[in-house]
Design a protein around this motif. Structure first.
Motif, short mmCIF file in Angstrom:
data_model
loop_
_atom_site.label_atom_id
_atom_site.label_comp_id
_atom_site.label_asym_id
_atom_site.label_seq_id
_atom_site.Cartn_x
_atom_site.Cartn_y
_atom_site.Cartn_z
N ILE A 394 -1.54 -5.69 -3.16
CA ILE A 394 -0.84 -5.19 -1.97
C ILE A 394 0.44 -5.99 -1.73
O ILE A 394 1.46 -5.46 -1.27
CB ILE A 394 -1.76 -5.23 -0.74
N ALA A 395 0.38 -7.28 -2.04
CA ALA A 395 1.54 -8.16 -1.83
C ALA A 395 2.57 -8.04 -2.94
O ALA A 395 3.66 -8.63 -2.83
CB ALA A 395 1.07 -9.61 -1.72
N ALA A 396 2.28 -7.29 -4.01
CA ALA A 396 3.21 -7.16 -5.14
C ALA A 396 4.38 -6.25 -4.78
O ALA A 396 4.38 -5.57 -3.74
CB ALA A 396 2.46 -6.62 -6.36
N ALA A 397 5.34 -6.21 -5.67
CA ALA A 397 6.54 -5.42 -5.42
C ALA A 397 6.22 -3.93 -5.31
O ALA A 397 6.85 -3.20 -4.52
CB ALA A 397 7.56 -5.66 -6.54
N PRO A 399 3.08 -1.98 -4.45
CA PRO A 399 1.66 -1.98 -4.04
C PRO A 399 0.99 -0.68 -4.45
O PRO A 399 1.64 0.36 -4.62
CB PRO A 399 1.73 -2.12 -2.53
N PRO A 400 -0.33 -0.70 -4.61
CA PRO A 400 -1.05 0.52 -4.98
C PRO A 400 -1.15 1.49 -3.81
O PRO A 400 -0.98 1.11 -2.65
CB PRO A 400 -2.42 0.00 -5.39
N LEU A 401 -1.40 2.73 -4.13
CA LEU A 401 -1.73 3.73 -3.13
C LEU A 401 -3.23 3.62 -2.86
O LEU A 401 -4.05 3.79 -3.76
CB LEU A 401 -1.39 5.14 -3.65
N ILE A 402 -3.59 3.32 -1.63
CA ILE A 402 -5.00 3.15 -1.26
C ILE A 402 -5.45 4.41 -0.52
O ILE A 402 -4.94 4.72 0.56
CB ILE A 402 -5.22 1.92 -0.37
N LEU A 403 -6.37 5.13 -1.12
CA LEU A 403 -6.91 6.34 -0.52
C LEU A 403 -8.30 6.05 0.03
O LEU A 403 -9.17 5.59 -0.70
CB LEU A 403 -6.98 7.47 -1.54
N GLY A 414 -11.27 1.86 11.83
CA GLY A 414 -10.88 0.68 11.07
C GLY A 414 -10.71 0.99 9.60
O GLY A 414 -11.61 1.52 8.96
N HIS A 415 -9.52 0.64 9.04
CA HIS A 415 -9.25 0.88 7.62
C HIS A 415 -8.34 -0.23 7.08
O HIS A 415 -7.71 -0.97 7.83
CB HIS A 415 -8.59 2.25 7.41
N ILE A 416 -8.28 -0.35 5.77
CA ILE A 416 -7.43 -1.34 5.12
C ILE A 416 -5.97 -1.05 5.47
O ILE A 416 -5.55 0.11 5.47
CB ILE A 416 -7.65 -1.30 3.60
N PRO A 417 -5.19 -2.07 5.79
CA PRO A 417 -3.79 -1.83 6.13
C PRO A 417 -3.07 -1.00 5.08
O PRO A 417 -3.20 -1.24 3.87
CB PRO A 417 -3.22 -3.25 6.22
N ASP A 418 -2.33 0.00 5.54
CA ASP A 418 -1.54 0.92 4.72
C ASP A 418 -2.39 1.89 3.90
O ASP A 418 -1.85 2.64 3.08
CB ASP A 418 -0.59 0.16 3.78
N GLN A 438 -0.25 3.12 -9.15
CA GLN A 438 -1.69 2.90 -9.28
C GLN A 438 -2.38 3.33 -7.99
O GLN A 438 -1.89 3.10 -6.89
CB GLN A 438 -2.00 1.43 -9.55
N THR A 439 -3.54 3.95 -8.14
CA THR A 439 -4.30 4.43 -6.99
C THR A 439 -5.64 3.71 -6.91
O THR A 439 -6.34 3.58 -7.92
CB THR A 439 -4.53 5.94 -7.07
N VAL A 440 -5.98 3.26 -5.72
CA VAL A 440 -7.26 2.63 -5.46
C VAL A 440 -8.00 3.47 -4.43
O VAL A 440 -7.45 3.81 -3.38
CB VAL A 440 -7.09 1.19 -4.93
#
Length: 538
Positions: A394-397, A399-403, A414-418, A438-440
């Motif tokens: 997430i801190a990388a240039a 960040p992955p797409l978090i679904l 409540g969910h993971i930021p972004d 990249q998708t997580v």
């Protein structure tokens, strides 16, 4: 059963008239509505069970445990039927058909459509009050009695989490199945008035009638229209209350068990010895539901292997959330001899023909901990990512797409930021994802995410799954965001129907409309003609 032609292949269909014949005749049938809950709540047959396409693999094993049971699937023309039928076939279900004409075919054939959710139980509650004239008091009268300091107790028959959100001032949490077991210790004086409430009507009515049926000596009343009626009368509710019932005493327990036994026998509940239970479990021609009706805390402390947690009050209130096959076989258990019998006597009145109570635990395997996830097939190996590695990415240039495949309600809480909310159904139907990113995938415990990852992989889309899901992220000490908006969603939040009796932000018009709808359910039952309810006479 005829054959319905689809563009790709033929799928068996079942006529609405045949479904109604099965319902009236006592034959096992699972009528599955594979739309999202908000659409389901807008209109469905009485005994339809809501199982959205995206949740089929996650939930169907619990709802329809026998893979040879007749399953009829429908939607309202959204194109969900074919993928649902194909998926059920992949999961091993062998008697799957579609409802001819879908929802419109049901209506056009003369079938009644019911709105809202958990309708069989709610309609039954209205019928109970109609037949038994269940005693009740309006909010104004209860408020006046509290103000005078009358000798009374207020017992909230809902789940503790609902009670804690909002409750009648001074009330205590005694979920439905606990009432007959504990009321004699809560109100030992026969002069003490007992008032039972819920948010609306059903659990108030059933809870009150449970105490009438249990022959307690106290005067007992339902709070008419529950917290909705209290709010509409202009009275304030209490929030974050934590009062619960005391432990029951031996003498009062004996009285409660004796009366529960009488009621169970009177309504036709049957009792299983260990050999008969094992014989029932081995049958391949019945859908058997094994349910522990004690509190969730008691269940986690120790329960019979293979039994699911179904607190008795909720089981009567929302039977279709545990039992997906109408006319299936229900085995109830507890450790006190009261809660299973009281629950069973209600299920029999709700038209469940095969209801049993199992008292013997000796010789059966016991387990501790929360209810295990029931899946129709094992989860496959997927590419996992730990919470720590996800935090670094997430801190990388880029960040992955978090679904996040949680329910919209859970995502909002409540969910993971972004992270971005997406419904499992949308992800199954529209599996295209950005190729350059990249998708997580995540979900509360990671199960729904792993199921979705398998489907995506079968369509050539590779993703990673957060190991342990959002619960693991939180357990690792990472923060969560709250809220759901157009900025963090790929799906409309139609997976949840907003109930006008939950939460604290309901419009007065919606609450009144809900009560008006409940009042009309008895007449609607008469028009439908498939319910099979039989209310115990006094």
């Amino acid at each position: 059963m005829n054959v319905l032609s689809f563009p790709d292949a033929a799928i068996a269909e079942t006529a609405p008239e045949t479904v109604r014949d099965w319902l009236r005749g006592g034959d096992e049938i699972a009528l599955l509505d594979v739309r999202e809950e908000a659409f389901f709540a807008a209109g469905h047959p009485l005994f339809a069970v809501n199982l959205p396409l995206g949740r089929v693999e996650e939930l169907v094993a619990g709802l329809v445990p026998r893979q040879t049971a007749p399953v009829v699937v429908y939607d309202n023309g959204e194109g969900l039927v074919r993928p649902a039928v194909e998926l059920l076939g992949q999961l091993g279900y062998t008697a799957v058909s579609v409802l001819a004409g879908g929802l419109e075919g049901w209506r056009a054939s003369g079938g009644e459509l019911f709105i809202d959710v958990n309708v069989p139980s709610k309609a039954f509650g209205e019928l109970v009050e109609h037949v038994r004239h269940t005693p009740s008091l309006p909010a104004e009268e209860v408020h006046a009695r509290i103000a005078r300091g009358d000798d009374l107790v207020i017992l909230d028959a809902r789940r503790f989490v609902e009670y804690k959100t909002m409750s009648i001032p001074g009330g205590r949490s005694v979920p439905g199945a606990e009432l007959a077991l504990r009321v004699r210790d809560i109100a030992p004086s026969p002069q003490t008035t007992v008032i039972v409430n819920c948010a609306g009507r059903t659990r108030s009515i059933i809870g009150t009638q449970s105490l009438v049926n249990a022959a307690i000596p106290n005067p007992v009343f339902a709070l008419r229209n529950g917290t909705i009626g209290w709010t509409l009368a202009g009275f304030d509710l209490e929030h974050a209350a934590s009062r619960t019932a005391p432990d029951f005493t031996e003498a009062n327990h004996a009285q409660a068990r004796h009366r529960a036994q009488e009621l169970a026998e009177k309504t036709g509940v049957r009792f299983l010895s260990l050999p008969r239970f094992r014989a029932l479990e081995s049958r391949t021609d019945r859908s058997v539901y094994r349910l522990d009706v004690r509190s969730p805390e008691e269940y986690e402390a120790g329960h019979l292997a293979g039994f699911r947690s179904a607190p008795g009050g909720q089981l009567v209130q929302a039977t279709d959330e545990w039992i997906g096959v109408r006319h299936g076989t229900v085995v109830l258990t507890d450790t006190d001899g009261v809660r299973a019998r009281m629950t069973g006597h209600w299920l029999r009145q709700l038209g469940w023909k095969h209801v049993y109570v199992l008292d013997e635990w000796a010789g059966l395997k016991q387990e501790t901990g929360p209810q295990p996830v029931l899946l129709s097939r094992p989860l496959t190996t997927v590419s996992l990512i730990t919470p720590a590695d996800l935090l670094a990415q997430i801190a990388a240039a880029t960040p992955p797409l978090i679904l996040d495949l949680a329910s919209s309600r859970a995502f909002r809480a409540g969910h993971i930021p972004d992270a971005v909310f997406v419904s499992p159904t949308d992800l199954r139907i529209n599996s295209g994802l950005p190729a350059s990113r990249q998708t997580v995938l995540t979900s509360p415990d990671g199960v729904a995410a792993q199921i979705a990852a398998r489907h995506l992989a079968a369509n050539g889309v590779e993703v990673k799954v957060l190991e342990g899901g959002t619960e693991a992220w939180k357990a690792a000490g990472q923060a969560l965001e709250t809220g759901l908006s157009s900025e963090n969603t790929l799906s409309e939040p139609v997976d949840i129907y907003k109930r006008p009796y939950e939460g604290t932000d309901n419009a007065r018009e919606a609450m009144q409309a809900y009560l008006d709808w409940e009042f009309g359910l008895v007449a609607q039952l008469e028009r439908d003609g498939t319910h099979g309810f039989s209310v115990l006479e006094a």
